[in-house]
Write an enzyme that holds these catalytic residues in place. Structure first.
Site, short mmCIF file in Angstrom:
data_model
loop_
_atom_site.label_atom_id
_atom_site.label_comp_id
_atom_site.label_asym_id
_atom_site.label_seq_id
_atom_site.Cartn_x
_atom_site.Cartn_y
_atom_site.Cartn_z
N HIS A 1 8.85 -1.31 -3.68
CA HIS A 1 9.74 -2.25 -4.37
C HIS A 1 9.17 -3.66 -4.25
O HIS A 1 8.20 -3.91 -3.56
CB HIS A 1 11.16 -2.17 -3.82
CG HIS A 1 11.25 -2.48 -2.36
ND1 HIS A 1 10.94 -1.55 -1.40
CD2 HIS A 1 11.57 -3.61 -1.70
CE1 HIS A 1 11.09 -2.10 -0.21
NE2 HIS A 1 11.46 -3.35 -0.36
N HIS B 1 5.79 -3.94 -2.06
CA HIS B 1 5.48 -3.27 -0.80
C HIS B 1 6.37 -2.03 -0.64
O HIS B 1 7.35 -1.87 -1.35
CB HIS B 1 5.76 -4.22 0.38
CG HIS B 1 7.20 -4.63 0.49
ND1 HIS B 1 7.78 -5.56 -0.33
CD2 HIS B 1 8.20 -4.20 1.32
CE1 HIS B 1 9.06 -5.71 -0.02
NE2 HIS B 1 9.34 -4.89 0.98
N ASP C 1 13.53 1.53 7.43
CA ASP C 1 14.48 1.44 6.32
C ASP C 1 14.93 -0.02 6.22
O ASP C 1 15.05 -0.71 7.24
CB ASP C 1 15.71 2.34 6.58
CG ASP C 1 15.46 3.78 6.19
OD1 ASP C 1 14.33 4.11 5.80
OD2 ASP C 1 16.41 4.59 6.30
N HIS D 1 2.67 -17.09 1.82
CA HIS D 1 4.00 -16.49 1.79
C HIS D 1 4.19 -15.69 3.08
O HIS D 1 3.56 -14.64 3.27
CB HIS D 1 4.16 -15.60 0.56
CG HIS D 1 5.55 -15.09 0.38
ND1 HIS D 1 6.52 -15.80 -0.30
CD2 HIS D 1 6.15 -13.97 0.82
CE1 HIS D 1 7.66 -15.11 -0.27
NE2 HIS D 1 7.45 -14.00 0.40
FE LIG Z 1 11.46 -4.93 1.05
#
Ligand SMILES: [Fe+2]
Length: 270
Positions: free
Chosen positions: A218, A182, A188, A145
């Site tokens: 998240h 992660h 940001d 991935h």
């Molecule tokens: Fe992300």
């Protein structure tokens, strides 16, 4: 006639774009890169939705392609430039025209006794350029991935613009098939959802934006993660734009007015 700083538009409707370099027809899913101080005007055929990304402290460039070479991700020949064509010549005019110039976050107005979009030709390698997401050929591996940075389309000063386009999902049984959990240590992360079925998120629709500040852990939502285990899809069917910024973003009052405050709880299992 607005003029803004070096910016990138991601368009959601057919438009005519007129600028110092001529006329450009732009369609849904186009990026339009406009160099700083270029005069430009959009003439919408229908209500217009666009994502505007200003590179206010530099200019846009392309990412390093490294091992995969300069033709990877999109062929540079796919970049389209405006033309001095009949549509452009038809808008030459002596009509009084206002140009809005944005500097220091303030807008000044310059009034001309004619339309300054009156070029009869141009020469050089600076221009407005257009790229459609359909010309992007994503990198992928059946076993690995790839990190989001493999989808970088443009590099600004202190931020990158990445494009997630439909691709086969990893087929190796041992491969990770959804984005990893992660947080971003340094960046940001803003995601703009353009179209499709957003496979790692619940209740996300086209036109929405998510904002994950640096340090916020998240990853896939519970339902998406479960589906990836039990009934894995063969392909992704999503088009999304990600902006990762080195400097902390400020959350404007306009953004707060449309915020979905419960989004932060969307990782809870039902
Ligand atoms: Fe992300």
């Amino acid at each position: 006639m607005p003029t803004v700083m070096n910016c990138c538009l991601f368009i959601k409707a057919l438009q005519n774009c007129f600028c110092d370099y001529g006329h450009l027809s732009v369609v849904t899913g186009d990026y339009v890169l406009i160099p700083r101080s270029t005069n430009w005007r959009l003439e919408p055929h229908e209500p217009m939705f666009l994502l505007m990304i200003e590179c206010s402290d530099g200019s846009y460039g392309l990412p390093e392609k490294g091992l995969v070479g300069q033709h990877a991700i999109f062929d540079p020949a796919a970049l389209d430039v405006p033309q001095i064509n009949a549509a452009f010549q038809a808008q030459y005019s002596e009509a009084t025209t206002q140009v809005l110039v944005k500097r220091h976050n303030q807008v000044a107005t310059i009034t001309y006794p004619f339309n300054p979009l009156d070029a009869i030709g141009w020469h050089g390698d600076l221009s407005v350029v257009r790229l459609n997401w359909r010309d992007i050929r994503p990198l992928m591996s059946h076993r690995y991935h790839l990190p989001p940075s493999a989808n970088t389309t443009f590099v600004g000063e202190g931020f990158v613009v990445c494009t997630f386009v439909p691709r086969p999902i990893e087929s190796d049984p041992g491969a990770l098939k959804v984005p990893f959990y992660h947080n971003n240590d340094d960046y940001d992360e803003v995601l703009f959802y353009h179209e499709g079925d957003f496979f790692s998120r619940d209740n996300i629709e086209a036109g929405m934006v998510t904002f994950h500040p640096a340090g916020f852990t998240h990853g896939p939502h519970p339902k998406a993660f479960a589906a990836s285990q039990s009934n894995p899809k063969k392909r992704t069917d999503e088009v999304a734009v990600m902006i990762d910024t080195r400097h902390a973003l400020e959350f404007s009052s306009a953004a707060q007015a449309v915020e979905l405050p419960d989004y932060v709880y969307s990782w809870r299992s039902a």
